[in-house]
Every structure is written in structure tokens, then in C-alpha cells.
Scaffold this motif. Sequence first.
Motif, PDB file in Angstrom:
ATOM      1  N   ASN A   7       0.839  -1.178   0.156  1.00  0.00           N
ATOM      2  CA  ASN A   7       0.019  -0.032  -0.018  1.00  0.00           C
ATOM      3  C   ASN A   7       0.887   1.240  -0.091  1.00  0.00           C
ATOM      4  OD1 ASN A   7      -2.514   0.915  -0.025  1.00  0.00           O
ATOM      5  ND2 ASN A   7      -2.487   1.465   2.072  1.00  0.00           N
ATOM      6  N   SER A   8       2.119   1.052   0.121  1.00  0.00           N
ATOM      7  CA  SER A   8       3.065   2.263   0.338  1.00  0.00           C
ATOM      8  C   SER A   8       3.085   3.136  -0.867  1.00  0.00           C
ATOM      9  CB  SER A   8       4.544   1.910   0.735  1.00  0.00           C
ATOM     10  OG  SER A   8       4.865   1.185  -0.234  1.00  0.00           O
ATOM     11  N   ASN A   9       2.936   3.029  -1.945  1.00  0.00           N
ATOM     12  CA  ASN A   9       3.120   3.531  -3.155  1.00  0.00           C
ATOM     13  C   ASN A   9       1.803   3.746  -3.985  1.00  0.00           C
ATOM     14  OD1 ASN A   9       6.089   3.800  -3.326  1.00  0.00           O
ATOM     15  ND2 ASN A   9       5.589   1.613  -3.242  1.00  0.00           N
ATOM     16  N   VAL A  10       0.605   3.347  -3.415  1.00  0.00           N
ATOM     17  CA  VAL A  10      -0.451   3.301  -4.186  1.00  0.00           C
ATOM     18  C   VAL A  10      -1.066   4.897  -4.360  1.00  0.00           C
ATOM     19  CG1 VAL A  10      -3.053   2.970  -4.007  1.00  0.00           C
ATOM     20  CG2 VAL A  10      -1.470   1.042  -3.591  1.00  0.00           C
ATOM     21  N   PHE A  11      -0.901   5.898  -3.197  1.00  0.00           N
ATOM     22  CA  PHE A  11      -1.165   7.159  -3.270  1.00  0.00           C
ATOM     23  C   PHE A  11      -0.523   7.745  -4.424  1.00  0.00           C
ATOM     24  CE2 PHE A  11      -0.501  11.416  -1.956  1.00  0.00           C
ATOM     25  CZ  PHE A  11      -1.578  12.000  -1.688  1.00  0.00           C
ATOM     26  N   SER A  12       0.910   7.594  -4.297  1.00  0.00           N
ATOM     27  CA  SER A  12       1.751   8.573  -5.145  1.00  0.00           C
ATOM     28  C   SER A  12       1.513   8.253  -6.632  1.00  0.00           C
ATOM     29  CB  SER A  12       3.287   8.280  -4.914  1.00  0.00           C
ATOM     30  OG  SER A  12       3.621   8.397  -3.641  1.00  0.00           O
ATOM     31  N   MET A  13       1.072   6.861  -6.951  1.00  0.00           N
ATOM     32  CA  MET A  13       0.604   6.480  -8.470  1.00  0.00           C
ATOM     33  C   MET A  13      -0.453   6.990  -8.946  1.00  0.00           C
ATOM     34  SD  MET A  13       2.602   2.830  -8.935  1.00  0.00           S
ATOM     35  CE  MET A  13       2.142   2.047  -7.274  1.00  0.00           C
ATOM     36  N   CYS A  14      -1.597   7.064  -7.918  1.00  0.00           N
ATOM     37  CA  CYS A  14      -2.911   7.386  -8.211  1.00  0.00           C
ATOM     38  C   CYS A  14      -2.946   9.016  -8.454  1.00  0.00           C
ATOM     39  CB  CYS A  14      -4.002   7.120  -7.118  1.00  0.00           C
ATOM     40  SG  CYS A  14      -4.313   5.271  -7.374  1.00  0.00           S
ATOM     41  N   PHE A  15      -2.156   9.672  -7.561  1.00  0.00           N
ATOM     42  CA  PHE A  15      -2.154  11.209  -7.326  1.00  0.00           C
ATOM     43  C   PHE A  15      -1.478  11.578  -8.763  1.00  0.00           C
ATOM     44  CE2 PHE A  15      -0.725  15.188  -5.991  1.00  0.00           C
ATOM     45  CZ  PHE A  15      -1.836  15.785  -5.401  1.00  0.00           C
ATOM     46  N   ALA A  16      -0.205  11.057  -8.815  1.00  0.00           N
ATOM     47  CA  ALA A  16       0.504  11.671  -9.961  1.00  0.00           C
ATOM     48  C   ALA A  16      -0.317  11.473 -11.375  1.00  0.00           C
ATOM     49  CB  ALA A  16       1.887  10.894 -10.124  1.00  0.00           C
ATOM     50  N   THR A  17      -0.838  10.051 -11.536  1.00  0.00           N
ATOM     51  CA  THR A  17      -1.546   9.968 -12.629  1.00  0.00           C
ATOM     52  C   THR A  17      -2.697  11.043 -12.903  1.00  0.00           C
ATOM     53  OG1 THR A  17      -1.197   7.432 -12.522  1.00  0.00           O
ATOM     54  CG2 THR A  17      -3.080   8.014 -13.887  1.00  0.00           C
ATOM     55  N   ALA A  18      -3.482  11.346 -11.885  1.00  0.00           N
ATOM     56  CA  ALA A  18      -4.687  12.340 -12.153  1.00  0.00           C
ATOM     57  C   ALA A  18      -3.804  13.960 -12.322  1.00  0.00           C
ATOM     58  CB  ALA A  18      -5.129  12.317 -10.917  1.00  0.00           C
ATOM     59  N   LEU A  19      -2.711  13.862 -11.693  1.00  0.00           N
ATOM     60  CA  LEU A  19      -2.189  15.327 -11.632  1.00  0.00           C
ATOM     61  C   LEU A  19      -1.648  15.641 -13.043  1.00  0.00           C
ATOM     62  CD1 LEU A  19      -2.152  17.421  -9.402  1.00  0.00           C
ATOM     63  CD2 LEU A  19       0.359  16.967  -9.066  1.00  0.00           C
ATOM     64  N   GLU A  20      -1.078  14.604 -13.746  1.00  0.00           N
ATOM     65  CA  GLU A  20      -0.209  14.624 -15.050  1.00  0.00           C
ATOM     66  C   GLU A  20      -1.436  14.506 -16.123  1.00  0.00           C
ATOM     67  OE1 GLU A  20       2.405  11.585 -14.826  1.00  0.00           O
ATOM     68  OE2 GLU A  20       3.977  12.830 -13.641  1.00  0.00           O
ATOM     69  N   SER A  21      -2.629  14.117 -15.372  1.00  0.00           N
ATOM     70  CA  SER A  21      -3.534  14.192 -16.817  1.00  0.00           C
ATOM     71  C   SER A  21      -4.078  15.471 -17.183  1.00  0.00           C
ATOM     72  CB  SER A  21      -4.930  13.199 -16.489  1.00  0.00           C
ATOM     73  OG  SER A  21      -5.449  13.708 -15.280  1.00  0.00           O
ATOM     74  N   MET A  22      -4.101  16.387 -16.092  1.00  0.00           N
ATOM     75  CA  MET A  22      -4.688  17.774 -16.267  1.00  0.00           C
ATOM     76  C   MET A  22      -3.820  18.733 -15.763  1.00  0.00           C
ATOM     77  SD  MET A  22      -8.810  17.265 -15.612  1.00  0.00           S
ATOM     78  CE  MET A  22      -9.192  18.868 -16.487  1.00  0.00           C
ATOM     79  N   PRO A  23      -2.605  18.949 -16.297  1.00  0.00           N
ATOM     80  CA  PRO A  23      -1.248  19.963 -15.659  1.00  0.00           C
ATOM     81  C   PRO A  23      -2.065  21.288 -15.568  1.00  0.00           C
ATOM     82  CG  PRO A  23      -1.093  19.191 -18.115  1.00  0.00           C
ATOM     83  CD  PRO A  23      -2.078  18.424 -17.771  1.00  0.00           C
ATOM     84  N   GLU A  24      -2.848  21.735 -16.336  1.00  0.00           N
ATOM     85  CA  GLU A  24      -3.277  23.150 -16.136  1.00  0.00           C
ATOM     86  C   GLU A  24      -4.391  23.403 -15.097  1.00  0.00           C
ATOM     87  OE1 GLU A  24      -6.401  20.817 -18.435  1.00  0.00           O
ATOM     88  OE2 GLU A  24      -4.528  21.069 -18.361  1.00  0.00           O
ATOM     89  N   LYS A  25      -4.568  22.344 -14.411  1.00  0.00           N
ATOM     90  CA  LYS A  25      -5.739  22.214 -13.291  1.00  0.00           C
ATOM     91  C   LYS A  25      -5.233  21.710 -12.128  1.00  0.00           C
ATOM     92  CE  LYS A  25      -9.157  24.367 -15.581  1.00  0.00           C
ATOM     93  NZ  LYS A  25      -9.633  25.800 -15.010  1.00  0.00           N
ATOM     94  N   GLN A  26      -3.606  21.744 -11.869  1.00  0.00           N
ATOM     95  CA  GLN A  26      -3.140  20.945 -10.696  1.00  0.00           C
ATOM     96  C   GLN A  26      -3.689  21.104  -9.432  1.00  0.00           C
ATOM     97  OE1 GLN A  26       1.039  20.916 -11.036  1.00  0.00           O
ATOM     98  NE2 GLN A  26       0.996  19.410 -12.748  1.00  0.00           N
ATOM     99  N   ASN A  27      -3.891  22.392  -9.203  1.00  0.00           N
ATOM    100  CA  ASN A  27      -4.404  22.715  -7.861  1.00  0.00           C
ATOM    101  C   ASN A  27      -5.642  22.331  -7.672  1.00  0.00           C
ATOM    102  OD1 ASN A  27      -2.230  24.330  -7.359  1.00  0.00           O
ATOM    103  ND2 ASN A  27      -2.979  26.436  -7.577  1.00  0.00           N
ATOM    104  N   GLU A  28      -6.642  22.520  -8.531  1.00  0.00           N
ATOM    105  CA  GLU A  28      -8.257  21.712  -8.467  1.00  0.00           C
ATOM    106  C   GLU A  28      -7.880  20.283  -8.252  1.00  0.00           C
ATOM    107  OE1 GLU A  28      -7.009  24.044 -10.424  1.00  0.00           O
ATOM    108  OE2 GLU A  28      -8.475  25.687 -10.733  1.00  0.00           O
ATOM    109  N   VAL A  29      -7.542  19.725  -9.304  1.00  0.00           N
ATOM    110  CA  VAL A  29      -7.427  18.141  -9.138  1.00  0.00           C
ATOM    111  C   VAL A  29      -6.572  17.791  -7.879  1.00  0.00           C
ATOM    112  CG1 VAL A  29      -6.086  16.161 -10.245  1.00  0.00           C
ATOM    113  CG2 VAL A  29      -7.163  18.022 -11.758  1.00  0.00           C
ATOM    114  N   SER A  30      -5.696  18.568  -7.447  1.00  0.00           N
ATOM    115  CA  SER A  30      -4.885  18.154  -6.045  1.00  0.00           C
ATOM    116  C   SER A  30      -5.755  18.054  -4.901  1.00  0.00           C
ATOM    117  CB  SER A  30      -3.868  19.034  -5.829  1.00  0.00           C
ATOM    118  OG  SER A  30      -3.376  18.736  -4.355  1.00  0.00           O
TER     119      SER A  30
END
Length: 387
Positions: free
Chosen positions: A314-337
Motif C-alpha cells: 500500500n506504500s506507493n498506491v497514493f503516489s501513483m494514483c495522485f501523479a496519474t491524475a495530476l499529470e492528466s490535467m497539468p493546467e488544473k493541478q491545484n483543483e485536481v489536487s
Amino acid sequence: MTKQNKTIYLIPVMLCFFCMGFVDLVGIASNYVKEDLALSDSVANVLPSLVFFWFLIFSVPTGMLMNKIGRKKTVLLSLGVTVVSLLLPLFGETFTLMLIAFSLLGIGNALMQTSLNPLVSTVMGGGNLAATLTFGQFIKAIASFSAPYLAMWGATLVIPEFGLNWRVLFGIFFVVGILSTVLLFVTPIEEPPIEGRPSTFVECFKLLGTPIVLLSFLGIMCHVGIDVGTNTTAPKILMERLGMTLNEAAFATSLYFIFRTLGCLTGSFFLRVLKMRTFFTISIAMMALSMCGLFVGTEQWMLYTAIALVGYGNSNVFSMCFATALESMPEKQNEVSGLMIMGLFGGTIFPLLMGFMSDAMGQAGAVFVMAVGVIYLFTYIKQLKTA
């Protein structure tokens, strides 16, 4: 920003990740509060659930706040709220006081998790985001696995004039929180200006209509539900099946975080040399094996192995899900975060369901709830990039 500057600026940012780990003290703390105040499982689980409830309320507004005051100032605000939450338990242990302290801890952590991850993106300037976030999770995990040891040490430490017992861990974390606040305050970090009109509250939520954002949001809900669930339930499983005392069983929480720490440390390497989808699949397979062990295990070695497997998996699940979402919409990083951190609300839903299930059918019922989260994460595999 030069590579040397990135390294220097990352030091106070990574110390903030350590402060982010303070939220994981709620697992072991709720067990001690349960014992001290003679609470049932369902009532005691209100404490960790309350902490993560505030992610539902504050995450998206924090994303919008970042657009107005910046990421660094938002992190500093989160540190201030966190420091106050750590100070309150030093004055007593009533259920009401703990509810207030845990609420403030949850609010501070919601602010921090929403703003700190994008701040890392600012400092890094793009590239290796998932690996850097994973290293941050490694730093966070150091605080997580040290909390049970500090609580156990405090439980055997006699300080009659203060009566702190296991609550001494709040005092230690309070000092670290002050240090982190000062270091980040004096560190200059240049943030890029927001391009275009900032999103409204409704527009933020509309981003959940994007499939990868919604699926990543659900993935993070399951990740944190399993994280908080294991943190809270692992000691109870050892007490139920092996007859351990709470101080003896508290090692289970540390064992979980030790392997989660190892997972974050090695994960930052594996995410550079393996395909993200491959590493994610291996991680979820480990978690599935863990659920089987926790559900049927009656031997100490089997339960310890299961706890270690879920910690690493479970240690890396957050980072992979978070990075996948963040990189999918780079112009909306604050909102996606903000939306992704709102997914930490899973830390409210899972413990509540687990508390009711464990009251009804023992700790195996709690494990069943976590297993449902693991099943969903299997379905998320196909969303990850293969490159």
C-alpha cells in the motif's frame, strides 16, 4: 531553478512531509483512548474517522485557496493548525478534548496534503513527480512508524507532575511542527502565476466528470481506507487472536509503517526503472495476499507477514494514483489536487464500516471491508500508463 537549488528547497518541503505523517498517530492513539476511557470499537473508531472527515470539507476549498494565496502560504497555514492540534492533548485526555484535537489535526492535514504535493511539483519543475512524491511518502512514513514507539515509550514513562503517559508523543511532534514551520517560512520558493481565471467551486467538482480523475479519486479513497484500517485494526487482531496486551500489540502498527517506509524508499527507485502499471500490479497482488492472511491467520508469523505485505503493497498506491491524475490535467493541478486529497475521506468511511463489522463478527469483519478496497484497486490497473 538549478539542481542544487531544488535540493536545498526540497529539505524543508520534505520535513513538511514528516509533519504530514502526524495524522497517522490517530490509529495507535485511538486504541489508547479506547482503553483509557473503556470505549467500544465503533465509538473508538469515531476518532480516526473524524480526522479524515475534514478532508471531505476542506480539500477542494484549499485547492481554490492556493489559487489566491499560493502553495507555500497554504502549507504554512496547515502547519499552524497542526501545531495547535498537537498542543491540546498535552492538557488532558477527555473524549471531548480528543475530538477537538483530532478534528484540528484532520483540518491541518487536509490543508497540508492538498497544498504540499503541488508545492513539490513547483520545486521540481516537472519530471520524476511520482518518484519524488514517493520519497516524500517515505519521509512521512518515518513519522508514522515512530508514533507507536513514542506512545509505548510514553506509556511506561512516569511523569506524575504532567501526567502525559502515552500522550508524550504529541509533545515531541509539536516541537518538530514548530521547527518545520520556521524552516519553510524562511525558504524562498518562486511559484508560477495562475494562468487564466481560477476555477469556481462548481467547476472543481465538475472535474470528477473526467474518468481518470474520478477513478483516481476512488483509488485514493481505497488506499487511505486500507491504510487507516490496518493502522487501527492490526493491533486489535493480535489482541483478539493471540491474547496480546495493547502495549504488546502496538508493535503491529509500527510493523505496518516500517514496511510502508521500506516500500516508499524502494518505490522511489522502482518507479524510475519499472513501468508504473507493472509496479502497481505487484503492489496490489501483495495487498490481496495480505487480506487473506489477516482474514484467516491465527499464528503470529502469519499475521506479522500479512501486516508487512499490506504495508509494503500500500506504500506507493497514493503516489501513483495522485501523479496519474495530476499529470492528466497539468493546467488544473491545484483543483485536481484538492479533489484527490478529498479522496482521503475514505479514512472516515472505512473505519466506521470496519467498527460496525468488527462489533458484529470480530476483526475478520473489519478485514472484509478492507478487502473490498483491494478488489477495486485491481480494476484501476488498466488506467495506469504503460510507458
